[in-house]
Motif scaffolding. Structure first.
Motif, PDB file in Angstrom:
ATOM      1  N   TYR A  93       0.877  -1.093  -0.310  1.00 12.88           N
ATOM      2  CA  TYR A  93       0.013  -0.108   0.137  1.00 12.88           C
ATOM      3  C   TYR A  93       1.128   1.272  -0.049  1.00 12.88           C
ATOM      4  N   LEU A  94       2.002   1.117   0.800  1.00 10.94           N
ATOM      5  CA  LEU A  94       3.010   2.306   0.781  1.00 10.94           C
ATOM      6  C   LEU A  94       3.296   2.682  -0.670  1.00 10.94           C
ATOM      7  N   GLU A  95       3.736   1.614  -1.281  1.00 12.41           N
ATOM      8  CA  GLU A  95       4.403   1.946  -2.751  1.00 12.41           C
ATOM      9  C   GLU A  95       3.106   2.426  -3.596  1.00 12.41           C
ATOM     10  N   VAL A  96       1.889   2.048  -3.336  1.00 13.70           N
ATOM     11  CA  VAL A  96       0.719   2.530  -4.319  1.00 13.70           C
ATOM     12  C   VAL A  96       0.580   3.990  -4.014  1.00 13.70           C
ATOM     13  N   ALA A  97       0.780   4.478  -2.509  1.00 17.80           N
ATOM     14  CA  ALA A  97       0.456   5.782  -2.213  1.00 17.80           C
ATOM     15  C   ALA A  97       1.825   6.625  -2.722  1.00 17.80           C
ATOM     16  N   VAL A  98       3.004   6.118  -2.658  1.00 11.62           N
ATOM     17  CA  VAL A  98       3.923   6.681  -3.320  1.00 11.62           C
ATOM     18  C   VAL A  98       3.954   7.167  -4.648  1.00 11.62           C
ATOM     19  N   GLU A  99       3.508   6.148  -5.567  1.00 15.53           N
ATOM     20  CA  GLU A  99       3.020   6.236  -6.888  1.00 15.53           C
ATOM     21  C   GLU A  99       2.103   7.422  -7.175  1.00 15.53           C
TER      22      GLU A  99
END
Length: 375
Positions: A93-99
């Motif tokens: 989820y953190l990676e999605v939010a960073v994108e």
């Protein structure tokens, strides 16, 4: 004689076509849509900038700002809503939010470039209306919109914070962690003014819990000199961690929590268990470490008291040894030399410890009536 060229202003300000408002905004809106959907714009960048300048120069600054705000607001709402219900895995989820955040920064920077004339007018405070005075820049406006929609979806904020805390815990345990993602999210939360409000208290709480558990477990062991080295290493890691991917405003509190849990709450236990041993074995590097850590938690008086007790016990043992009375003076001189080494090498020549040495030796010497004369 050559003729002079005289340039005169128009007697009347040039008028725009009647439908210019609708047509110009249609072009600008299409360009904004293209940016937000990662498509190419039909109009050139120069043409779009000229449209914005024309609108602002002819009293349409307020209208332009409101229309831009409405269009961007709808896009941000859709983007944040798209984060709801995504993967339950905190790291993913953190990676999605960073994108999402990276796309937001890239897109909004391009939008701001197109509306640079309006942006400069806002920065100068031109316009004077309530709508334009709400934000000093377009960037401030879009950040405010992002904050609004993230607050409207608590699940999104909660998952971002949890992902950051999980990554932070992995990093502290020495596991592989996506600290770059945490750095990006910290920047986002700081930019939209949600870092101090929600993230920072969680950071402090997790730091306190982690180091309380670690210190309690390690203090149960017997290698306390090794524990002192570990504390020094841990505090250096924590300082670097804050510098690398957390906000600098958290540094003092994070370090304060860590050093309290690692050292502050154990100062008496540590000094009682290893103080005399470090002194008698002349473990200078360990004493350096001990003094440095105790300075951090304002516990140096405990070290001084330990040193004074060691001086007295060692000296009185010599003075009161009746079987070796003839050796008393050379033994005391040797002890004095050893203690001076402790001050210069173990306590780095600290004047306070030199004073403690003087006080301790005076007590030892004065404990026996004829000792001063012999010395």
């Amino acid at each position: 004689k050559g003729k002079k060229l005289t340039i005169k202003a128009f007697k009347e300000k040039p008028k725009l076509p009647e439908n210019y408002d609708l047509e110009s905004w249609a072009s600008l809106s299409a360009a904004v849509t293209a940016i937000l959907t990662k498509q190419a714009s039909e109009a050139s960048f120069e043409q779009l900038c000229q449209l914005v300048e024309n609108r602002c120069s002819h009293g349409m600054q307020e209208s332009t700002l409101l229309k831009l705000s409405d269009q961007v607001d709808g896009h941000i709402q859709q983007v944040v809503r798209g984060l709801v219900g995504r993967t339950p895995d905190p790291v993913q989820y953190l990676e999605v939010a960073v994108e999402m955040w990276n796309d937001f920064c890239s897109q909004m920077t391009r939008v701001r470039d197109v509306f640079v004339y309006l942006d400069r007018a806002l920065a100068k405070g031109a316009g004077g209306s309530s709508a334009s005075s709400m934000h000093k820049t377009i960037w401030e406006m879009v950040l405010s919109l992002l904050r609004k929609h993230i607050l409207n979806h608590p699940e999104v904020l909660r998952k971002i914070e949890r992902g950051c805390m999980d990554a932070l815990g992995q990093d502290r345990r020495g596991d592989s962690a996506n600290t770059g993602a945490v750095r990006n999210m910290v920047r986002m939360l700081t930019s939209i003014k949600l870092y101090a409000e929600g993230f920072e208290p969680l950071l402090f709480e997790s730091t306190d819990r982690f180091y309380e558990e670690e210190s309690s477990g390690m203090m149960a062991g017997t290698d306390l000199p090794g524990y002192l080295q570990h504390c020094t290493k841990r505090l250096a890691q924590e300082e670097k961690r804050v510098d690398d991917y957390l906000d600098s405003c958290s540094k003092f509190k994070v370090i304060d929590i860590a050093q309290h849990r690692l050292v502050g709450q154990h100062t008496k236990s540590i000094i009682d268990r290893v103080g005399s041993m470090l002194l008698s074995a002349s473990r200078f590097s360990d004493l350096n470490c001990l003094l440095s850590l105790y300075k951090r938690v304002q516990a140096v008086p405990l070290v001084k008291q330990c040193f004074l007790s060691y001086i007295k016990s060692s000296g009185l043992e010599i003075v009161q040894d009746s079987d070796r009375a003839k050796e008393m003076v050379p033994r005391l001189l040797l002890l004095s030399s050893q203690l001076e080494d402790l001050v210069s090498k173990g306590f780095l020549g600290d004047k306070d410890f030199a004073d403690v040495l003087k006080e301790g030796l005076e007590t030892v010497i004065n404990s026996k009536q004829n000792t001063p004369a012999e010395l």
